[in-house]
Motif scaffolding. Structure first.
Motif, PDB file in Angstrom:
ATOM      1  N   GLU A  47       0.813  -1.220   0.000  1.00 26.24           N
ATOM      2  CA  GLU A  47       0.000   0.000   0.000  1.00 26.24           C
ATOM      3  C   GLU A  47       0.850   1.276   0.000  1.00 26.24           C
ATOM      4  OE1 GLU A  47      -2.740  -0.419   3.248  1.00 26.24           O
ATOM      5  OE2 GLU A  47      -3.686  -2.157   2.317  1.00 26.24           O
ATOM      6  N   ALA A  48       2.080   1.181   0.460  1.00 30.91           N
ATOM      7  CA  ALA A  48       2.956   2.353   0.507  1.00 30.91           C
ATOM      8  C   ALA A  48       3.620   2.641  -0.842  1.00 30.91           C
ATOM      9  CB  ALA A  48       4.031   2.149   1.584  1.00 30.91           C
ATOM     10  N   TYR A  49       3.378   1.790  -1.828  1.00 30.64           N
ATOM     11  CA  TYR A  49       4.054   1.921  -3.124  1.00 30.64           C
ATOM     12  C   TYR A  49       3.013   1.981  -4.246  1.00 30.64           C
ATOM     13  CZ  TYR A  49       7.789   0.619  -0.048  1.00 30.64           C
ATOM     14  OH  TYR A  49       8.660   0.592   1.010  1.00 30.64           O
ATOM     15  N   PRO A  50       2.445   3.164  -4.495  1.00 29.47           N
ATOM     16  CA  PRO A  50       1.316   3.282  -5.434  1.00 29.47           C
ATOM     17  C   PRO A  50       1.635   2.892  -6.873  1.00 29.47           C
ATOM     18  CG  PRO A  50       2.102   5.447  -4.748  1.00 29.47           C
ATOM     19  CD  PRO A  50       2.822   4.435  -3.910  1.00 29.47           C
ATOM     20  N   ASN A  51       2.836   3.174  -7.360  1.00 30.89           N
ATOM     21  CA  ASN A  51       3.159   2.798  -8.742  1.00 30.89           C
ATOM     22  C   ASN A  51       3.217   1.282  -8.883  1.00 30.89           C
ATOM     23  OD1 ASN A  51       3.372   5.496  -9.510  1.00 30.89           O
ATOM     24  ND2 ASN A  51       5.518   5.578  -8.948  1.00 30.89           N
ATOM     25  N   LEU A  52       3.830   0.631  -7.910  1.00 31.45           N
ATOM     26  CA  LEU A  52       3.895  -0.831  -7.919  1.00 31.45           C
ATOM     27  C   LEU A  52       2.499  -1.420  -7.807  1.00 31.45           C
ATOM     28  CD1 LEU A  52       5.376  -3.545  -7.824  1.00 31.45           C
ATOM     29  CD2 LEU A  52       5.771  -3.147  -5.376  1.00 31.45           C
ATOM     30  N   THR A  53       1.704  -0.900  -6.896  1.00 35.01           N
ATOM     31  CA  THR A  53       0.346  -1.399  -6.700  1.00 35.01           C
ATOM     32  C   THR A  53      -0.490  -1.227  -7.966  1.00 35.01           C
ATOM     33  OG1 THR A  53       0.505  -0.887  -4.356  1.00 35.01           O
ATOM     34  CG2 THR A  53      -1.699  -1.240  -5.225  1.00 35.01           C
ATOM     35  N   ALA A  54      -0.304  -0.113  -8.655  1.00 34.06           N
ATOM     36  CA  ALA A  54      -1.054   0.123  -9.889  1.00 34.06           C
ATOM     37  C   ALA A  54      -0.720  -0.925 -10.943  1.00 34.06           C
ATOM     38  CB  ALA A  54      -0.771   1.520 -10.426  1.00 34.06           C
ATOM     39  N   ARG A  55       0.539  -1.356 -10.981  1.00 35.71           N
ATOM     40  CA  ARG A  55       0.914  -2.385 -11.953  1.00 35.71           C
ATOM     41  C   ARG A  55       0.422  -3.768 -11.528  1.00 35.71           C
ATOM     42  NH1 ARG A  55       5.767   0.151 -11.582  1.00 35.71           N
ATOM     43  NH2 ARG A  55       6.910  -1.709 -10.979  1.00 35.71           N
ATOM     44  N   LEU A  56       0.139  -3.925 -10.262  1.00 40.48           N
ATOM     45  CA  LEU A  56      -0.407  -5.181  -9.753  1.00 40.48           C
ATOM     46  C   LEU A  56      -1.921  -5.028  -9.597  1.00 40.48           C
ATOM     47  CD1 LEU A  56       2.228  -5.743  -6.923  1.00 40.48           C
ATOM     48  CD2 LEU A  56       2.086  -7.030  -9.056  1.00 40.48           C
ATOM     49  N   ASP A  57      -2.565  -4.482 -10.625  1.00 41.39           N
ATOM     50  CA  ASP A  57      -3.955  -4.064 -10.495  1.00 41.39           C
ATOM     51  C   ASP A  57      -4.956  -5.198 -10.339  1.00 41.39           C
ATOM     52  OD1 ASP A  57      -3.702  -4.953 -13.068  1.00 41.39           O
ATOM     53  OD2 ASP A  57      -4.542  -3.187 -14.011  1.00 41.39           O
ATOM     54  N   ALA A  58      -4.638  -6.389 -10.717  1.00 44.23           N
ATOM     55  CA  ALA A  58      -5.552  -7.518 -10.528  1.00 44.23           C
ATOM     56  C   ALA A  58      -5.234  -8.174  -9.183  1.00 44.23           C
ATOM     57  CB  ALA A  58      -5.391  -8.528 -11.655  1.00 44.23           C
ATOM     58  N   ALA A  59      -6.273  -8.536  -8.446  1.00 38.61           N
ATOM     59  CA  ALA A  59      -6.081  -9.126  -7.114  1.00 38.61           C
ATOM     60  C   ALA A  59      -5.189 -10.362  -7.177  1.00 38.61           C
ATOM     61  CB  ALA A  59      -7.423  -9.485  -6.498  1.00 38.61           C
ATOM     62  N   SER A  99      11.403  -3.967   1.760  1.00 35.24           N
ATOM     63  CA  SER A  99      10.926  -2.601   1.493  1.00 35.24           C
ATOM     64  C   SER A  99      11.778  -1.938   0.417  1.00 35.24           C
ATOM     65  CB  SER A  99      10.946  -1.768   2.775  1.00 35.24           C
ATOM     66  OG  SER A  99       9.998  -2.270   3.689  1.00 35.24           O
ATOM     67  N   ASP A 100      13.093  -2.187   0.434  1.00 36.79           N
ATOM     68  CA  ASP A 100      13.973  -1.654  -0.610  1.00 36.79           C
ATOM     69  C   ASP A 100      13.586  -2.216  -1.979  1.00 36.79           C
ATOM     70  OD1 ASP A 100      15.384  -0.189   1.260  1.00 36.79           O
ATOM     71  OD2 ASP A 100      17.082  -1.591   1.348  1.00 36.79           O
ATOM     72  N   ILE A 101      13.268  -3.498  -2.016  1.00 38.40           N
ATOM     73  CA  ILE A 101      12.852  -4.132  -3.274  1.00 38.40           C
ATOM     74  C   ILE A 101      11.548  -3.493  -3.751  1.00 38.40           C
ATOM     75  CG2 ILE A 101      12.005  -6.278  -4.309  1.00 38.40           C
ATOM     76  CD1 ILE A 101      14.048  -7.719  -2.403  1.00 38.40           C
ATOM     77  N   TYR A 102      10.579  -3.358  -2.861  1.00 34.11           N
ATOM     78  CA  TYR A 102       9.308  -2.721  -3.220  1.00 34.11           C
ATOM     79  C   TYR A 102       9.558  -1.299  -3.727  1.00 34.11           C
ATOM     80  CZ  TYR A 102       6.381  -6.316  -0.931  1.00 34.11           C
ATOM     81  OH  TYR A 102       5.728  -7.471  -0.574  1.00 34.11           O
ATOM     82  N   ARG A 103      10.411  -0.555  -3.030  1.00 33.91           N
ATOM     83  CA  ARG A 103      10.701   0.826  -3.416  1.00 33.91           C
ATOM     84  C   ARG A 103      11.294   0.866  -4.828  1.00 33.91           C
ATOM     85  NH1 ARG A 103      11.468   2.525   0.986  1.00 33.91           N
ATOM     86  NH2 ARG A 103      13.443   1.532   1.543  1.00 33.91           N
ATOM     87  N   ALA A 104      12.205  -0.039  -5.114  1.00 27.74           N
ATOM     88  CA  ALA A 104      12.819  -0.078  -6.450  1.00 27.74           C
ATOM     89  C   ALA A 104      11.791  -0.461  -7.510  1.00 27.74           C
ATOM     90  CB  ALA A 104      13.985  -1.054  -6.468  1.00 27.74           C
ATOM     91  N   LEU A 105      10.944  -1.428  -7.195  1.00 37.31           N
ATOM     92  CA  LEU A 105       9.912  -1.824  -8.154  1.00 37.31           C
ATOM     93  C   LEU A 105       8.871  -0.726  -8.338  1.00 37.31           C
ATOM     94  CD1 LEU A 105       9.407  -5.557  -7.160  1.00 37.31           C
ATOM     95  CD2 LEU A 105      10.498  -4.679  -9.231  1.00 37.31           C
ATOM     96  N   ASN A 106       8.745   0.136  -7.363  1.00 37.06           N
ATOM     97  CA  ASN A 106       7.804   1.245  -7.427  1.00 37.06           C
ATOM     98  C   ASN A 106       8.299   2.356  -8.366  1.00 37.06           C
ATOM     99  OD1 ASN A 106       5.321   2.441  -6.272  1.00 37.06           O
ATOM    100  ND2 ASN A 106       6.739   3.983  -5.476  1.00 37.06           N
ATOM    101  N   GLU A 107       9.596   2.348  -8.657  1.00 38.21           N
ATOM    102  CA  GLU A 107      10.174   3.368  -9.531  1.00 38.21           C
ATOM    103  C   GLU A 107       9.465   3.370 -10.879  1.00 38.21           C
ATOM    104  OE1 GLU A 107      12.787   5.626  -9.186  1.00 38.21           O
ATOM    105  OE2 GLU A 107      12.685   5.119  -7.059  1.00 38.21           O
ATOM    106  N   LYS A 108       9.236   4.552 -11.380  1.00 39.05           N
ATOM    107  CA  LYS A 108       8.602   4.677 -12.693  1.00 39.05           C
ATOM    108  C   LYS A 108       9.571   4.345 -13.814  1.00 39.05           C
ATOM    109  CE  LYS A 108       5.116   8.031 -11.421  1.00 39.05           C
ATOM    110  NZ  LYS A 108       4.524   9.325 -11.684  1.00 39.05           N
ATOM    111  N   HIS A 109      10.856   4.507 -13.535  1.00 41.03           N
ATOM    112  CA  HIS A 109      11.860   4.284 -14.564  1.00 41.03           C
ATOM    113  C   HIS A 109      12.365   2.847 -14.524  1.00 41.03           C
ATOM    114  CE1 HIS A 109      11.824   8.553 -15.267  1.00 41.03           C
ATOM    115  NE2 HIS A 109      11.982   8.742 -13.972  1.00 41.03           N
TER     116      HIS A 109
END
Length: 121
Positions: A47-59, A99-109
């Motif tokens: 939930e703290a990583y909106p870009n990552l969550t958006a890409r994981l849009d299906a449950a 959390s570091d992995i999530y943060r990196a996956l959350n990157e737009k680039h």
């Protein structure tokens, strides 16, 4: 999303193949909202990583991702324990690493994502 972005490494694939009942149990736990603390962390930390969550849009992707992260999280804890850390500290380090992995996956680039995915292999 690529398999790497879903944290579907050879290790997580192997675990999934060897323990299908455990995976089904974790899926049921996630669906009911009644899971253990580590699986809870892996799923709800998204939930703290909106870009990552958006890409994981299906449950299904979120559940699969969280389960793969949970497997990876256990491996990280194991590595920290082997390095001589006590369990609470190993857990904290595993939480930070995930959390570091999530943060990196959350990157737009893609460049930022590629760096962390490389470290998982």
């Amino acid at each position: 999303m690529t398999q790497e972005e879903l944290l579907l490494t050879s290790e997580t694939q192997r675990f999934r193949t060897e323990h299908p009942e455990t995976i089904k149990d974790w899926e049921r736990q996630l669906a009911s909202g009644e899971c253990g603390p580590d699986l809870h962390f892996c799923f709800y930390a998204l939930e703290a990583y909106p870009n990552l969550t958006a890409r994981l849009d299906a449950a299904e992707y979120r559940f699969d991702f969280a389960i793969n992260a949970h497997i990876l999280h256990a491996k990280l804890q194991e590595q920290f324990l082997e390095d001589g850390h006590i369990m609470p500290l190993a857990l904290e380090h595993a939480n930070e690493a995930l959390s570091d992995i999530y943060r990196a996956l959350n990157e737009k680039h893609p460049k930022g994502r590629a760096e962390i995915l490389k470290s998982l292999q």
